[in-house]
Design an enzyme around this catalytic site. Structure first.
Site, PDB file in Angstrom:
ATOM      1  N   GLU A 198      -5.083  62.605  66.194  1.00  0.00           N
ATOM      2  CA  GLU A 198      -5.268  64.042  65.922  1.00  0.00           C
ATOM      3  C   GLU A 198      -4.150  64.826  66.590  1.00  0.00           C
ATOM      4  OE1 GLU A 198      -8.811  65.258  67.948  1.00  0.00           O
ATOM      5  OE2 GLU A 198      -9.965  63.578  67.165  1.00  0.00           O
ATOM      6  N   LYS A 201      -2.551  67.383  69.191  1.00  0.00           N
ATOM      7  CA  LYS A 201      -2.913  67.937  70.494  1.00  0.00           C
ATOM      8  C   LYS A 201      -2.524  69.405  70.455  1.00  0.00           C
ATOM      9  CE  LYS A 201      -2.603  67.156  75.427  1.00  0.00           C
ATOM     10  NZ  LYS A 201      -2.601  68.556  75.770  1.00  0.00           N
ATOM     11  N   ASP A 250      -1.902  73.124  71.547  1.00  0.00           N
ATOM     12  CA  ASP A 250      -1.453  73.716  72.795  1.00  0.00           C
ATOM     13  C   ASP A 250      -2.179  75.041  73.005  1.00  0.00           C
ATOM     14  OD1 ASP A 250      -0.084  73.953  75.083  1.00  0.00           O
ATOM     15  OD2 ASP A 250       1.820  74.510  74.187  1.00  0.00           O
ATOM     16  N   GLU A 310     -10.456  73.677  71.164  1.00  0.00           N
ATOM     17  CA  GLU A 310      -9.354  74.444  71.715  1.00  0.00           C
ATOM     18  C   GLU A 310      -9.297  75.824  71.074  1.00  0.00           C
ATOM     19  OE1 GLU A 310      -8.031  72.258  73.732  1.00  0.00           O
ATOM     20  OE2 GLU A 310      -6.120  73.116  74.355  1.00  0.00           O
ATOM     21  N   TYR A 351     -13.016  69.458  68.339  1.00  0.00           N
ATOM     22  CA  TYR A 351     -12.728  68.032  68.198  1.00  0.00           C
ATOM     23  C   TYR A 351     -13.641  67.092  68.979  1.00  0.00           C
ATOM     24  CZ  TYR A 351      -9.956  69.650  72.179  1.00  0.00           C
ATOM     25  OH  TYR A 351      -9.550  70.267  73.321  1.00  0.00           O
ATOM     26  N   LYS A 361       2.857  63.016  74.126  1.00  0.00           N
ATOM     27  CA  LYS A 361       3.438  64.358  74.027  1.00  0.00           C
ATOM     28  C   LYS A 361       4.822  64.313  73.396  1.00  0.00           C
ATOM     29  CE  LYS A 361       1.133  66.902  77.635  1.00  0.00           C
ATOM     30  NZ  LYS A 361       1.420  67.983  78.570  1.00  0.00           N
ATOM     31  N   CYS A 374      23.262  96.209  88.772  1.00  0.00           N
ATOM     32  CA  CYS A 374      23.732  97.347  87.976  1.00  0.00           C
ATOM     33  C   CYS A 374      24.022  98.546  88.876  1.00  0.00           C
ATOM     34  CB  CYS A 374      22.712  97.698  86.897  1.00  0.00           C
ATOM     35  SG  CYS A 374      21.124  98.180  87.557  1.00  0.00           S
ATOM     36  N   CYS A 409      23.640 104.731  80.457  1.00  0.00           N
ATOM     37  CA  CYS A 409      23.965 106.144  80.673  1.00  0.00           C
ATOM     38  C   CYS A 409      24.448 106.426  82.090  1.00  0.00           C
ATOM     39  CB  CYS A 409      22.750 107.021  80.360  1.00  0.00           C
ATOM     40  SG  CYS A 409      21.439 106.853  81.577  1.00  0.00           S
ATOM     41  N   CYS A 437      14.916 103.429  83.096  1.00  0.00           N
ATOM     42  CA  CYS A 437      15.839 104.552  83.193  1.00  0.00           C
ATOM     43  C   CYS A 437      15.049 105.756  82.712  1.00  0.00           C
ATOM     44  CB  CYS A 437      17.034 104.272  82.285  1.00  0.00           C
ATOM     45  SG  CYS A 437      17.886 105.756  81.723  1.00  0.00           S
ATOM     46  N   CYS A 439      19.521 109.366  77.717  1.00  0.00           N
ATOM     47  CA  CYS A 439      20.232 108.090  77.728  1.00  0.00           C
ATOM     48  C   CYS A 439      20.505 107.643  76.285  1.00  0.00           C
ATOM     49  CB  CYS A 439      19.386 107.044  78.460  1.00  0.00           C
ATOM     50  SG  CYS A 439      20.027 105.379  78.307  1.00  0.00           S
TER      51      CYS A 439
HETATM   52  S1  IVH Z   1      -9.898  65.329  73.606  1.00  0.00           S
HETATM   53  C1  IVH Z   1     -12.274  63.950  77.293  1.00  0.00           C
HETATM   54  N1  IVH Z   1      -8.457  66.175  71.617  1.00  0.00           N
HETATM   55  O1  IVH Z   1      -5.648  68.702  75.900  1.00  0.00           O
HETATM   56  C2  IVH Z   1     -11.102  64.700  76.868  1.00  0.00           C
HETATM   57  N2  IVH Z   1      -8.133  67.208  73.727  1.00  0.00           N
HETATM   58  O2  IVH Z   1      -4.334  67.629  78.243  1.00  0.00           O
HETATM   59  C3  IVH Z   1     -11.404  65.541  75.708  1.00  0.00           C
HETATM   60  N3  IVH Z   1      -6.507  69.034  73.716  1.00  0.00           N
HETATM   61  O3  IVH Z   1      -8.373  69.089  78.045  1.00  0.00           O
HETATM   62  C4  IVH Z   1     -10.190  66.078  75.156  1.00  0.00           C
HETATM   63  N4  IVH Z   1      -6.008  68.920  71.586  1.00  0.00           N
HETATM   64  O4  IVH Z   1      -7.934  70.908  76.236  1.00  0.00           O
HETATM   65  C5  IVH Z   1      -8.718  66.308  72.914  1.00  0.00           C
HETATM   66  N5  IVH Z   1      -7.284  66.848  69.729  1.00  0.00           N
HETATM   67  C6  IVH Z   1      -7.560  66.977  71.029  1.00  0.00           C
HETATM   68  C7  IVH Z   1      -6.917  67.947  71.828  1.00  0.00           C
HETATM   69  C8  IVH Z   1      -7.233  68.030  73.181  1.00  0.00           C
HETATM   70  C9  IVH Z   1      -5.780  69.560  72.718  1.00  0.00           C
HETATM   71  C10 IVH Z   1      -6.452  69.520  75.103  1.00  0.00           C
HETATM   72  C11 IVH Z   1      -7.788  69.574  75.789  1.00  0.00           C
HETATM   73  C12 IVH Z   1      -7.645  68.669  76.949  1.00  0.00           C
HETATM   74  C13 IVH Z   1      -6.171  68.708  77.189  1.00  0.00           C
HETATM   75  C14 IVH Z   1      -5.695  67.542  77.984  1.00  0.00           C
END
Ligand code: IVH
Length: 723
Positions: free
Chosen positions: A126, A128, A130, A184, A236, A329, A423, A430, A445, A450
């Site tokens: 899946e 990840k 941010d 998230e 998720y 990552k 500066c 100005c 400023c 200006c």
């Molecule tokens: S599973 C038991 N799935 O990444 C852990 N986490 O760096 C459950 N995150 O704390 C997390 N996408 O906030 C999971 N597809 C995904 C995710 C995900 C983002 C975040 C989540 C986690 C953090 C860890």
């Protein structure tokens, strides 16, 4: 590090000191990341420190602190919200940047599960996301609690805020006694860009990235503010599940869980794969990386999870993370380059923004020579100095920013940055004095005259969301606001005629003639091109004249009152009905207006208290600019059409109307135009390629109308069909 005399290994004292230092730094950065939402270092740098500490603790467990950051998750719960204990801890994930480590993870999983060489483990891959993790608790189908992760055991109760997020269902069909759904919260890149554009327009400091914007939005004490931030969620993972028999929620694999969530109306990642073995998972991780541009939000990697929940349970967890999942990552879009200089840009409200002038470097498809440094505090915090090798990052649509410094590459003799010293305490545009309000991050400023501020004010006044005057570009504004020297032709070479600036404030625009414009146009043309230019100057003057009849909110927005963006300008216009009434309003009357708080009320009052601003207003009046054109909108107007008093959401592309026109027409018809669909939405107008909003409307049972009905209800005749 000092070494042991006999074997060359680092001496005990040095190792222990290094461990304490790493602990301290990791604690500090964890707090910056989670509590303050203001990280100073990259994820990679953080992860590297964490890895080093973990390695040292493995080698010397006797020196590890019992509360070492390697044993903790995230930050602690923050002040201002009730704290909630998680029934099932919210853990973090182990992560890696290397394929080798990912394969080592697979080897551990197989060993743990007793899967032989010839066999493979089923994984789910899946994105990840941010963002900021959250947990939603449903009891018998109703949302009863939403919380942040906090330290993994205790988080903040953010239920009121979460309820404002479009993707969070208030109720679901599944009637399980308890069902916790985790995922998230994030901000779409487009929403983030719009938010920052708005902040720039009202002279506020910019937010660094969508993740920080999300964290900040979730921590608002007023849910109305969160609602405006238009956050999204993707779910998720399961948390506590109780009394799920027969409800469909007792699925026993990650893949089925995601399908179940989607069936209940939760947003889940569209890009997800069920894979046999790590080779296939690795291929999908690559595919996700290639396709991440398709996603409207930022991802920073892929998560690989053992699919079968019974197998997950057998694998168990460490103190911090489960052994069944691993985040891989992607390295962010980053580059290293040298910071040649720090210049200052003066905005229309006088705010001085430091800009990094860089040795040009290719990054994410373009060559970057400048990047924002946000403000002086930010530069000090990261200790960025001229001459440093800096790391710049560009995420999605975000403006490139300097995110850190390679301190080891710092040239000798460099000095910390000091804006006022750089500066000479004077505005670079100005030469006037600069000042910094107590507690404010920005220097400004305060000279209304200006030239940089003047140019900014004129451009803002003419911009599409203010007076909407077409044809007034940056170069022309520059030419109109500065003194021009016109070299005389022929025999009189060497004699120059000096033309004073034609525009000294926004009201001067209304006195411009095509000849004034022509005389000051940079790089003036000859012959046919000259005639074309003259035509354009005529058109511009006509556009300026036409703007005199604009609605009041455009004028209020165009004046550039600090902290007053388009939305507030509309509210103020509607509340006061004329510019004179707005000017006469005292602080209390201002603060009584919807969405106007104390800061805005002060801002408006002090704007009109300034003699210079009142003079400009009088000049605008004398030029014939309308001060009271308010097209009554909303339930007070006494209209009758089908949209009157309704909450309407627009989605997809309409053929005959731009988004803006459609919104205006709806407001004219007495509707409130909302950005997100909720239970109070009356209609959703769906154009071409209407996506998730349409699905949501259908799910919530909100009436959906197409463009033809929309036009008909507005009373617009059908457009003639062309063959
Ligand atoms: S599973 C038991 N799935 O990444 C852990 N986490 O760096 C459950 N995150 O704390 C997390 N996408 O906030 C999971 N597809 C995904 C995710 C995900 C983002 C975040 C989540 C986690 C953090 C860890």
């Amino acid at each position: 590090m000092e070494t042991n005399e006999h074997n060359g290994a680092p001496a005990e004292g040095a190792v222990r000191e290094r461990m304490r230092r790493l602990e301290g730094e990791l604690r500090r950065h964890t707090e910056l990341y989670y509590q303050k939402a203001a990280p100073e270092i990259s994820d990679q740098a953080f992860d590297a420190m964490m890895r080093e500490l973990r390695g040292l603790e493995e080698a010397h467990p006797e020196w590890a602190s019992p509360d070492s950051p390697t044993k903790r998750v995230g930050g602690a719960a923050s002040e201002g919200f009730a704290h909630v204990e998680h029934a099932v801890p919210m853990m973090s994930l182990d992560n890696t940047y290397s394929e080798g480590e990912l394969r080592a993870f697979d080897a551990r999983v197989r060993k743990g599960l007793g899967v032989g060489d010839g066999d493979a483990v089923e994984y789910v891959v899946e994105p990840k996301i941010d963002g900021v993790s959250l947990s939603l608790r449903y009891e018998r189908g109703r949302l009863v609690l939403a919380s942040t992760r906090g330290d993994g055991k205790t988080g903040d109760d953010i239920t009121a805020n979460a309820r404002t997020i479009a993707g969070v269902p208030q109720s679901i069909a599944c009637a399980a006694e308890v069902l916790e759904v985790r995922g998230e919260a994030y901000m779409d890149n487009a929403v983030f860009a719009a938010l920052n554009a708005e902040r720039a327009a009202s002279g506020e400091t910019l937010l660094a990235n969508p993740r920080n914007a999300t964290a900040g939005s979730l921590k608002q004490l007023d849910p109305a503010v969160t609602a405006k931030r238009r956050l999204s969620v993707l779910l998720y993972a399961p948390g506590e599940r109780r009394g799920t028999e027969g409800t469909g929620a007792d699925v026993q694999s990650q893949w089925e869980w995601l399908e179940f969530l989607a069936g209940q109306g939760f947003p889940v990642a569209a890009l997800r794969w069920r894979c046999r073995g790590i080779d296939e998972a690795w291929e999908r991780i690559g595919e996700l990386d290639r396709r991440r541009g398709e996603l409207p939000y930022d991802i920073d990697g892929a998560v690989v999870k053992v699919d079968d929940y019974a197998a997950q349970r057998r694998l168990g967890a460490t103190a911090k993370a489960p052994r069944h999942s691993m985040a891989y990552k992607y390295s962010a879009e980053r580059a290293r380059t040298v910071l040649k200089a720090i210049t200052l840009q003066v905005g229309r409200t006088g705010v001085l923004t430091p800009v990094a002038e860089l040795e040009p470097v290719p990054l994410a498809g373009s060559v970057i020579a400048r990047a924002t440094l946000h403000n002086e505090d930010e530069i000090r915090r990261k200790d960025i100095r001229v001459g440093d090798t800096v790391v710049i990052e560009k995420a999605g649509e975000v403006i490139p920013a300097v995110v850190g410094v390679e301190a080891g590459l710092r040239p000798a003799g460099s000095v910390p940055y000091d804006l006022a010293a750089a500066c000479g305490g004077r505005c670079p545009a100005c030469g006037g004095p600069i000042a910094r309000d107590d507690g404010a991050a920005a220097w400004r400023c305060d000279n209304m005259e200006c030239p940089a501020q003047l140019r900014g004010r004129i451009e803002h006044f003419a911009s599409r969301k203010a007076m909407d005057i077409e044809g007034l570009g940056t170069a022309l504004v520059e030419a109109l606001t500065t003194e021009q020297r016109e070299e005389a032709d022929g025999l009189l070479v060497g004699f120059a005629q000096v033309l004073p600036p034609a525009v000294r404030d926004v009201a001067d625009l209304y006195a411009l003639t095509p000849t004034d414009i022509e005389a000051r146009r940079p790089n003036r043309a000859e012959g046919a091109a000259k005639r074309a230019e003259f035509k354009m100057a005529n058109k511009l003057c006509a556009a300026i004249a036409a703007s005199k009849g604009n609605e009041l909110w455009r004028l209020i927005h165009g004046l550039g009152i600090p902290n007053v963006g388009e939305g507030l300008a509309r509210s103020l216009a509607e509340a006061f009905g004329s510019l004179d009434a707005l000017m006469a309003a005292d602080r209390d009357a201002l603060a009584a207006v919807r969405d106007v708080g104390g800061i805005v009320a002060d801002s408006v009052a002090s704007f009109f208290a300034l003699e210079k601003n009142r003079e400009v207003v009088e000049k605008l009046r004398a030029a014939g600019v309308a001060f009271d054109r308010v097209e009554r909108r909303g339930p007070a107007a006494g209209g009758e059409g089908p949209f009157f008093g309704k909450r309407v959401v627009l989605t997809g592309t309409l053929e005959r109307y731009t988004r803006e026109e459609a919104g205006d027409r709806l407001r004219d018809a007495g509707a409130t135009v909302a950005g997100t669909i909720g239970k109070t939405t009356d209609y959703v107008v769906a154009g071409r390629d209407a996506g998730s909003k349409l699905e949501k409307a259908q799910k919530l049972g909100v009436a959906v109308i197409n463009e033809a009905t929309f036009a008909e209800w507005l009373g617009d005749k059908e457009e003639p069909q062309h063959e």
